[in-house]
Design an enzyme around this catalytic site. Structure first.
Site, PDB file in Angstrom:
ATOM      1  N   ASP A   9       6.540  -8.482  13.509  1.00  0.00           N
ATOM      2  CA  ASP A   9       5.912  -9.080  12.334  1.00  0.00           C
ATOM      3  C   ASP A   9       6.663  -8.648  11.071  1.00  0.00           C
ATOM      4  O   ASP A   9       7.333  -7.607  11.065  1.00  0.00           O
ATOM      5  CB  ASP A   9       4.449  -8.624  12.212  1.00  0.00           C
ATOM      6  CG  ASP A   9       3.616  -9.099  13.389  1.00  0.00           C
ATOM      7  OD1 ASP A   9       4.016 -10.085  14.047  1.00  0.00           O
ATOM      8  OD2 ASP A   9       2.565  -8.477  13.647  1.00  0.00           O
TER       9      ASP A   9
HETATM   10  N1  URA Z   1       2.306  -6.285  17.977  1.00  0.00           N
HETATM   11  C1  URA Z   1       1.968  -6.699  16.738  1.00  0.00           C
HETATM   12  O1  URA Z   1       0.799  -6.896  16.441  1.00  0.00           O
HETATM   13  N2  URA Z   1       2.954  -6.880  15.843  1.00  0.00           N
HETATM   14  C2  URA Z   1       4.258  -6.637  16.104  1.00  0.00           C
HETATM   15  O2  URA Z   1       5.101  -6.808  15.226  1.00  0.00           O
HETATM   16  C3  URA Z   1       4.602  -6.207  17.396  1.00  0.00           C
HETATM   17  C4  URA Z   1       3.613  -6.033  18.324  1.00  0.00           C
END
Ligand code: URA
Length: 236
Positions: free
Chosen positions: A104
């Site tokens: 993310d």
């Molecule tokens: N899980 C998440 O919620 N975000 C990420 O970036 C990676 C794994």
């Protein structure tokens, strides 16, 4: 054909300017001839290249470990947003690089970047179950019930997640070390969200057998060495 400074930098996991310094010192030879022009191009696959009297093994593709900072997108086209490719140092930029995996925008840590399309495709495939470990800072503590629910496999929408390992990093139980073997959208945030817990910070610290190099600061990166590439390839 590839520039000799680029070949040496990639093979020895050093910067282009360090590679140029070695070339200028006369420490690089191609097919027995010392090369001093840093921009001369050679057939990197079929030439006999030596640096410091050591044979160079040239890899067709590069594999880069980045400590992704917050605020950049793990894509090659950010449509206005900065991407992990945009923030690569100039001497590591080359054609066809893209991130092998998704984090993310606000997640930090281990990001693999490569121009090996087949490898990236295999890592990104839902069939790939390479374990990925994260440190999650939470707004409230978790307990043993949540640990065992993670271990059994949390239901998200209509999918049951594969078993995940959740361990407390300290005795506040507000920092978790989580290992998952899938890459579902916002997976860790949604898994904690099921229990009304918000993830405040998320950092990936491990992919398969490879740990994020702790010497890499925010946004810094380095090439994987041959042994590391072999290790990760064995797991996908
Ligand atoms: N899980 C998440 O919620 N975000 C990420 O970036 C990676 C794994």
């Amino acid at each position: 054909m590839e520039r000799i400074d680029k070949i040496i930098a990639a093979a020895k996991n050093i910067s282009r300017s360090d590679a140029r310094a070695l070339i200028k010192k006369g420490l690089v030879s191609v097919d027995g001839e010392t090369v001093k022009a840093v921009d001369r191009k050679f057939d990197e696959v079929n030439s006999d290249i030596e640096c410091n009297s050591e044979k160079i093994s040239y890899s067709k593709f590069v594999y880069i470990m980045m400590n992704k900072p917050k605020g950049v997108i793990s894509a090659s086209d950010g449509r206005g947003d900065k991407t992990v490719i945009d923030i690569l140092p100039d001497d590591m930029k080359r054609k066809n690089l893209f991130p092998a995996g998704r984090l993310d925008k606000d997640t930090t840590g281990f990001m693999l970047i490569t121009d090996d399309g087949d490898f990236a495709h295999r890592i990104l495939s839902p069939k790939s179950h390479i374990p990925k470990t994260y440190i999650a800072v939470l707004d409230k503590p978790f307990d043993n019930e949540i640990i065992s629910a993670f271990n059994k496999g949390i239901m998200l929408k209509n999918d049951t997640c594969m078993p995940a390992l959740l361990e407390a990093v300290d005795d506040t139980f507000t920092v978790g070390r989580v290992t998952i073997s899938q890459g579902m959208y916002h997976q860790i945030k949604r898994m904690f969200g099921k229990f009304g817990i918000e993830v405040l910070e998320l950092k990936r610290i491990k992919m398969g057998a490879l740990e994020l190099d702790s010497s890499l600061g925010d946004g810094e990166c380095r090439y994987l060495i041959a042994d590391e590439i072999d290790k990760i390839k064995q797991q996908i």
